[in-house]
Write an enzyme that holds these catalytic residues in place. Structure first.
Site, PDB file in Angstrom:
ATOM      1  N   GLU A 204       0.822  -1.201   0.000  1.00 52.23           N
ATOM      2  CA  GLU A 204       0.000   0.000   0.000  1.00 52.23           C
ATOM      3  C   GLU A 204       0.861   1.258   0.000  1.00 52.23           C
ATOM      4  OE1 GLU A 204      -3.926  -0.471   2.301  1.00 52.23           O
ATOM      5  OE2 GLU A 204      -2.495  -1.690   3.430  1.00 52.23           O
TER       6      GLU A 204
ATOM      7  N   GLY B 137      -0.059   1.864   4.103  1.00 51.13           N
ATOM      8  CA  GLY B 137      -0.514   2.976   3.279  1.00 51.13           C
ATOM      9  C   GLY B 137       0.351   4.213   3.434  1.00 51.13           C
TER      10      GLY B 137
END
Length: 317
Positions: free
Chosen positions: A192, A209
Site C-alpha cells: 500500500e 498505506g
C-alpha cells in the site's frame, strides 16, 4: 555467457517515423537460446500486428534478440528484454545489468493504442481524438500490465506499477501502492506504499498505506534497501535502512541511515541514559521494533519476540 544468464525473446517493436524505437514487447521470453524453429514460427500470432499504424505515425516490426544479463544494455529492445525478464520472473531485482538504460529509453507518449513519439503528438492529435485514442502519460517507462500479466498477482491501479517490476505470486498492490522497475516482492506481500528502484520485499511483509522505502535514484544513496520476511512498515512510515525478518516500524516514523536511535533494551550507562547508535548500525538486524517515544520524541529500537505480522491468507490467495 552461461545459459542461465542468457535471455532470448521474439516480439514486436514500435518504430516512429524518424526511426526512434519507442518500445518492444516480448510475449514469452525464455532463459537460454532459441529453439530450432524458424523466425516465422516463433513469431506466429504476432504477424497480424506487423505493419504501419497511420493513426500513431509508427510502424510495428518483428524483433528477435538474445542478451546476456551480465552485459551492459546495447539498445532500446535490449533494455525492454531485460525489463521483461524481471517482470516475467526470469530474474530477480539487482541481478540484471541495467547500467546506462536511460540513454536507450526515449520519452514516450503512452496511449491506449500504443506508444506515440511525443514530438508528433500535437500534429497527430486530431486523428488520435477521432479514433478515441487518449494519452495516459509521458514517461520513459510503460505500465507493467500493458506488457506482462504476472500470474497470481493483484494490481488495483495499473498505472502505479512499471514494467520491470518483479511481483511474486500472492502479492497485492493496492490503489496507492507503487512498484518501480528493478524492484518488487519475493513472496506474498501487501503493498500500500512505495517500493523504489532496487528495493526487494520479503515474503509475508506489509508495506502500509503511504509508506516509503528509499531507493538509489536521484540522490537516494548507494545502499540497496531490502525488507525481510513478515515485516510491517506502518502507515506513512519510511526506511532508508534494510530490515531483517520480523521487524516493525511504527506508523509515521521515517528511519534514515543517520537517524539517532536509542537502544532501549540495553543497560543504562553511567549517566543514566541508554546507548545511542545510528540507524545504519542496525541495518538488516532481525526482530526489531522501531518506535518514537511519545513523551520525549526520541527514536527507540527494541527487540521483538516471536514472528512478525501475519497477512490475511484469503486476501492473498
Amino acid at each position: 555467457m552461461s545459459d542461465e544468464r542468457r535471455i532470448f525473446g521474439t516480439g514486436l517493436t514500435t518504430v516512429a517515423a524518424d526511426g526512434t524505437v519507442l518500445d518492444a514487447w516480448f510475449p514469452a521470453p525464455r532463459v537460454g537460446n532459441a529453439d530450432g524453429t524458424t523466425v516465422a514460427t516463433r513469431a506466429a500470432g504476432l504477424q497480424d500486428a506487423v505493419g504501419p499504424d497511420d493513426r500513431r505515425d509508427v510502424r510495428v516490426e518483428i524483433v528477435e534478440l538474445q542478451i546476456d544479463l551480465d552485459d551492459a544494455p546495447a539498445s532500446t529492445a535490449d533494455v525492454y528484454l531485460r525489463l521483461h525478464a524481471l517482470s516475467h520472473r526470469l530474474a530477480v531485482p539487482n541481478t540484471v545489468n541495467l547500467d546506462g538504460i536511460f540513454a536507450f529509453l526515449p520519452a514516450v507518449a503512452w496511449t491506449n493504442a500504443g506508444p506515440v513519439h511525443p514530438d508528433a503528438l500535437d500534429r497527430l492529435r486530431p486523428r488520435l481524438r477521432a479514433a478515441g485514442i487518449q494519452v495516459a502519460g509521458l514517461d520513459k517507462f510503460p505500465r507493467l500490465t500493458d506488457y506482462v500479466t504476472p500470474p497470481g498477482v493483484r494490481i488495483a491501479d495499473a498505472a502505479r506499477v512499471r514494467l520491470g517490476a518483479h511481483l511474486s505470486p500472492g502479492t497485492t498492490v493496492m490503489h496507492e501502492g507503487f512498484v518501480n522497475y528493478n524492484a518488487g516482492t519475493l513472496g506474498a506481500s501487501m503493498v500500500e506504499g512505495r517500493i523504489s528502484q532496487g528495493v526487494v520485499v520479503g515474503d509475508g511483509s506489509d508495506i502500509g498505506g503511504g509508506a516509503s522505502i528509499m531507493g538509489t535514484l536521484s540522490g537516494g544513496g548507494t545502499h540497496r534497501v531490502s525488507i525481510g520476511q513478515r515485516c510491517l512498515l506502518g502507515a506513512n512510515a519510511g526506511v532508508g535502512i534494510s530490515l531483517g525478518d520480523d521487524c516493525v516500524v511504527e506508523a509515521g516514523l521515517y528511519l534514515t541511515g543517520g537517524t539517532k536511535v536509542v537502544l532501549a533494551d540495553e543497560p543504562v550507562r553511567a549517566d543514566g541514559s541508554h546507548p545511542v547508535v545510528k540507524a545504519s548500525d542496525l541495518s538488516g538486524r532481525p526482530g526489531m521494533l522501531y518506535r518514537r517515544d511519545s513523551l520525549t520524541g526520541t527514536v527507540q529500537a527494541r527487540r521483538r519476540a516471536g514472528a512478525g505480522v501475519t497477512l490475511n491468507e484469503a486476501l492473498h490467495a
